[in-house]
Design an enzyme around this catalytic site. Sequence first.
Site, PDB file in Angstrom:
ATOM      1  N   GLU A 175       5.190   0.755 -20.909  1.00  0.00           N
ATOM      2  CA  GLU A 175       4.374   1.848 -20.402  1.00  0.00           C
ATOM      3  C   GLU A 175       5.264   3.078 -20.178  1.00  0.00           C
ATOM      4  O   GLU A 175       6.270   2.999 -19.482  1.00  0.00           O
ATOM      5  CB  GLU A 175       3.735   1.413 -19.092  1.00  0.00           C
ATOM      6  CG  GLU A 175       2.723   2.385 -18.589  1.00  0.00           C
ATOM      7  CD  GLU A 175       1.995   1.869 -17.373  1.00  0.00           C
ATOM      8  OE1 GLU A 175       2.660   1.335 -16.474  1.00  0.00           O
ATOM      9  OE2 GLU A 175       0.767   1.992 -17.334  1.00  0.00           O
TER      10      GLU A 175
ATOM     11  N   LYS B 246      -1.368   2.153   2.610  1.00  0.00           N
ATOM     12  CA  LYS B 246      -0.082   2.842   2.412  1.00  0.00           C
ATOM     13  C   LYS B 246      -0.184   3.641   1.110  1.00  0.00           C
ATOM     14  O   LYS B 246      -0.140   3.090   0.020  1.00  0.00           O
ATOM     15  CB  LYS B 246       1.091   1.863   2.286  1.00  0.00           C
ATOM     16  CG  LYS B 246       2.423   2.630   2.281  1.00  0.00           C
ATOM     17  CD  LYS B 246       3.540   1.913   1.566  1.00  0.00           C
ATOM     18  CE  LYS B 246       3.635   2.228   0.105  1.00  0.00           C
ATOM     19  NZ  LYS B 246       3.955   3.625  -0.255  1.00  0.00           N
TER      20      LYS B 246
ATOM     21  N   GLU C   2      -4.432  -3.769  -9.750  1.00  0.00           N
ATOM     22  CA  GLU C   2      -4.706  -2.849 -10.865  1.00  0.00           C
ATOM     23  C   GLU C   2      -3.359  -2.341 -11.352  1.00  0.00           C
ATOM     24  O   GLU C   2      -2.709  -1.548 -10.675  1.00  0.00           O
ATOM     25  CB  GLU C   2      -5.564  -1.669 -10.394  1.00  0.00           C
ATOM     26  CG  GLU C   2      -6.932  -2.033  -9.878  1.00  0.00           C
ATOM     27  CD  GLU C   2      -7.846  -2.584 -10.949  1.00  0.00           C
ATOM     28  OE1 GLU C   2      -7.563  -2.401 -12.148  1.00  0.00           O
ATOM     29  OE2 GLU C   2      -8.841  -3.224 -10.578  1.00  0.00           O
TER      30      GLU C   2
ATOM     31  N   CYS D  63      -2.879   4.890 -16.249  1.00  0.00           N
ATOM     32  CA  CYS D  63      -2.694   3.486 -16.618  1.00  0.00           C
ATOM     33  C   CYS D  63      -3.556   3.118 -17.812  1.00  0.00           C
ATOM     34  O   CYS D  63      -3.200   2.258 -18.592  1.00  0.00           O
ATOM     35  CB  CYS D  63      -3.044   2.597 -15.436  1.00  0.00           C
ATOM     36  SG  CYS D  63      -4.652   2.999 -14.747  1.00  0.00           S
TER      37      CYS D  63
HETATM   38  P1  NDP Z   1       4.862   1.581  -8.242  1.00  0.00           P
HETATM   39  O1  NDP Z   1       4.485   0.192  -8.569  1.00  0.00           O
HETATM   40  O2  NDP Z   1       6.276   1.943  -8.229  1.00  0.00           O
HETATM   41  O3  NDP Z   1       4.313   1.964  -6.789  1.00  0.00           O
HETATM   42  C1  NDP Z   1       2.959   1.805  -6.439  1.00  0.00           C
HETATM   43  C2  NDP Z   1       2.847   1.657  -4.944  1.00  0.00           C
HETATM   44  O4  NDP Z   1       3.452   0.425  -4.554  1.00  0.00           O
HETATM   45  C3  NDP Z   1       3.588   2.741  -4.169  1.00  0.00           C
HETATM   46  O5  NDP Z   1       2.866   3.025  -2.998  1.00  0.00           O
HETATM   47  C4  NDP Z   1       4.911   2.067  -3.861  1.00  0.00           C
HETATM   48  O6  NDP Z   1       5.593   2.611  -2.764  1.00  0.00           O
HETATM   49  C5  NDP Z   1       4.445   0.655  -3.588  1.00  0.00           C
HETATM   50  N1  NDP Z   1       5.457  -0.389  -3.751  1.00  0.00           N
HETATM   51  C6  NDP Z   1       6.505  -0.412  -4.590  1.00  0.00           C
HETATM   52  N2  NDP Z   1       7.199  -1.570  -4.434  1.00  0.00           N
HETATM   53  C7  NDP Z   1       6.553  -2.284  -3.479  1.00  0.00           C
HETATM   54  C8  NDP Z   1       6.791  -3.551  -2.875  1.00  0.00           C
HETATM   55  N3  NDP Z   1       7.818  -4.313  -3.201  1.00  0.00           N
HETATM   56  N4  NDP Z   1       5.940  -3.975  -1.921  1.00  0.00           N
HETATM   57  C9  NDP Z   1       4.882  -3.209  -1.557  1.00  0.00           C
HETATM   58  N5  NDP Z   1       4.616  -1.998  -2.082  1.00  0.00           N
HETATM   59  C10 NDP Z   1       5.436  -1.540  -3.055  1.00  0.00           C
HETATM   60  O7  NDP Z   1       4.010   2.501  -9.225  1.00  0.00           O
HETATM   61  P2  NDP Z   1       3.979   4.080  -9.312  1.00  0.00           P
HETATM   62  O8  NDP Z   1       3.615   4.672  -7.997  1.00  0.00           O
HETATM   63  O9  NDP Z   1       5.214   4.543  -9.986  1.00  0.00           O
HETATM   64  O10 NDP Z   1       2.701   4.309 -10.259  1.00  0.00           O
HETATM   65  C11 NDP Z   1       2.748   4.163 -11.622  1.00  0.00           C
HETATM   66  C12 NDP Z   1       2.263   2.787 -12.030  1.00  0.00           C
HETATM   67  O11 NDP Z   1       0.955   2.532 -11.515  1.00  0.00           O
HETATM   68  C13 NDP Z   1       2.122   2.663 -13.517  1.00  0.00           C
HETATM   69  O12 NDP Z   1       2.714   1.466 -13.948  1.00  0.00           O
HETATM   70  C14 NDP Z   1       0.632   2.610 -13.755  1.00  0.00           C
HETATM   71  O13 NDP Z   1       0.228   1.931 -14.878  1.00  0.00           O
HETATM   72  C15 NDP Z   1       0.118   1.978 -12.522  1.00  0.00           C
HETATM   73  N6  NDP Z   1      -1.279   2.365 -12.303  1.00  0.00           N
HETATM   74  C16 NDP Z   1      -2.275   1.456 -12.542  1.00  0.00           C
HETATM   75  C17 NDP Z   1      -3.592   1.802 -12.413  1.00  0.00           C
HETATM   76  C18 NDP Z   1      -4.689   0.808 -12.660  1.00  0.00           C
HETATM   77  O14 NDP Z   1      -5.782   1.003 -12.144  1.00  0.00           O
HETATM   78  N7  NDP Z   1      -4.489  -0.242 -13.423  1.00  0.00           N
HETATM   79  C19 NDP Z   1      -3.989   3.158 -12.037  1.00  0.00           C
HETATM   80  C20 NDP Z   1      -2.861   4.019 -11.772  1.00  0.00           C
HETATM   81  C21 NDP Z   1      -1.561   3.626 -11.902  1.00  0.00           C
HETATM   82  P3  NDP Z   1       6.437   3.971  -2.897  1.00  0.00           P
HETATM   83  O15 NDP Z   1       5.614   4.974  -2.182  1.00  0.00           O
HETATM   84  O16 NDP Z   1       7.724   3.683  -2.191  1.00  0.00           O
HETATM   85  O17 NDP Z   1       6.627   4.271  -4.340  1.00  0.00           O
END
Ligand code: NDP
Length: 488
Positions: A389, A177, A252, A286
Site C-alpha cells: 500500500e 483515540k 478496517e 484505503c
Molecule cells: P496506523 O495504523 O499507523 O495508525 C492508525 C491508528 O492506530 C492511529 O491512531 C495510531 O496512533 C494507532 N496505532 C498505531 N499503532 C498502534 C498500536 N500498537 N496500538 C493501538 N493503536 C495504534 O495508520 P495510519 O494512521 O498511518 O493510516 C493509514 C493506514 O490506515 C493505511 O494503511 C490505510 O489503508 C488504513 N486505512 C484503512 C481504512 C479502511 O477503512 N479500511 C480507511 C482509512 C485508512 P498514532 O496517532 O500514534 O499514529
Amino acid sequence: MITSELKQRDITQNFINGAWVTPSTEETAPVFDSNTGSVIGSSPLSAEADVDAAVSAAKLAQKEWRTLSPSARADYLRAIARELEARHEELSQLIMREVGANQEISRGSQTLTPIASFNIAADILESYNFVENIGDNLVMREPIGVVGAITAWNFPLHLVTVKAAFAIAAGNTIVIKPSEVAPLTAAVLAEAVQSAKLPNGVINIVFGSGPDVGEAIVTHPDVAMLTFTGSTKAGMRIGALAAQKVAKVALELGGKSPLVILPDAPLQEAVEFGVGDLLLNNGQRCDGLTRMIVPKSLLPEVERIARETMDAVLVGPSTESTSEVGPLVSKTQQDRVLGYIDKGISEGAKLVTGGTDPIETAEQNSQGYFVRPTVFSEVTNDMAIGREEIFGPVLSIQSYSNVDQAVEIANGTEYGLHAAVFGSDIDAALSIAARLEAGMVTVNGGESDIRAPFGGYKHSGIGREFGRYGFEEFLEIKAVRVPKNFRN
Ligand code: NDP
C-alpha cells in the site's frame, strides 16, 4: 478544549465524562499544515491514567444509556448531526490543512459523511427489530458495553464518527483515540457533543499516541470491543492484544485495490474513472483503485490516456479552489510515497508520468508535502509498488492476456478491500465481479452508499462499517429460550 482561532489550534485537554479534562502528562504532539509544513496546532500525548478515567466514565454512562428508548437515543444522534452541520465550514477548513484534502472533498465526503452517519444511525436505530423468534428462542440484540475506537488520519472526522455514531446508536458508550497526525476535528466533534447535550460519558475522546493511549484502550479490561481503522500492521497488533482478553474486534485495514478493464470497455471513460478514483483525497485512501489491470493489446493506449489524464490534473495547495490534488498529510508520508516511486523505478517498472521531482508551479511553497501524480506501467505483483500500500497519488498499470489471468492478477494480493470492473457487457462484468476477492466491488462506476456495507476480505479487515451492517457490528446476540406457552 481548543484554545485559539483557526490558524493555531492547540487542544490542551481530553474530553471525558462530558467535560474537558487536563491530561496526566504535559507532553504534546504538533499538528502541521500539509500545504506549508508550518505548525498549526497541537494535541496532548496522554497516558494510561487518562484512558482509565475515560473508560470509567464510559462504563458508568453505559448503564443508563443502554436503557434509553431507541427514539430517545436517536434524538441525541440527530442533535449531534445538527451541531456538526453548524460547524461544517470550520471542520472543512481544518481538514484542508491537516490532511491536504482539496476543497471539494473537504467540504464534501470528509465532512458530510460524518453528519450523515449520525442521521443514518438514528434512522436505523428507530426502525431496527431487536428481537427475533426462532422456535422457543427469543433472539435478542444487546449493546456490547464500552467500545474502544482507534482511527487513522486520512478521513479524520469520518473515521471517528462512523464508529461513534453506530456504536452509541446500538446502546454502547465509546472511548476514542483519534490519530495524533490529524486530531483537530475530533475536538470540534467533542464541542458538538457538548452542545447536543449528549449524556456525560457516552462519547469520550483521549488524545495521544498509538503505542501509549491506543494500547491502553485495547488492553483495558473494561473495554469490551475494539473498532480500528488503520494499517494492517497495527490492526494485527490490536487483534493479537484483544485476543488476550477475548474481546470482539472490528478492523478496517489497508488495500491494494484493482480495477479490471475488460477488452470491450469504453477505454477513455474507464481509464479516466480509474485515475479519478485513485486521486481522490490525493491518493490517501484505503479503498483507492491503485492497480489498473488492462488487456495487453490496449496497453499503449491505456498509458496514453492515463498520462494525459494525470498531466491535466491541477496540483496545488488544498486551500485554493482550483487545486484538484493537494499535498500529502505529513513529511513522513511524502518521504514514504517518494520512496515507493524510487523503488518502482529501480525495480524496473516503466515510469509513464510523474516521478520524484518537486512540483514546479510558482505558487508552491517548497515546505508543503507535495508529490507529483505518478503513473507506472508494466508493474507486476511481485514489485513493491504492485504489492504494498503506497497511500499516495501513484497508479500501477498491469497487463493481462486473458480474463482468467486478469482475475488472477487482481486477486494476487494479500488485501481484499475494494475492486472494480469496467466493461460494456454487463453480464461479463458481473461474472468477473463475482470472482474478485474483495468486500466491495464497483462495476462501471457505481457509487458507494453509507447505508451499504464497507469493509474488506483477507488482510483488509474483519467486520463491516456503515448502515445496518455497521450497526449490528456493535451488538451482542443473546438467545433466550422460553417455551411458547410461557409467552404473552
Ligand atoms: P496506523 O495504523 O499507523 O495508525 C492508525 C491508528 O492506530 C492511529 O491512531 C495510531 O496512533 C494507532 N496505532 C498505531 N499503532 C498502534 C498500536 N500498537 N496500538 C493501538 N493503536 C495504534 O495508520 P495510519 O494512521 O498511518 O493510516 C493509514 C493506514 O490506515 C493505511 O494503511 C490505510 O489503508 C488504513 N486505512 C484503512 C481504512 C479502511 O477503512 N479500511 C480507511 C482509512 C485508512 P498514532 O496517532 O500514534 O499514529
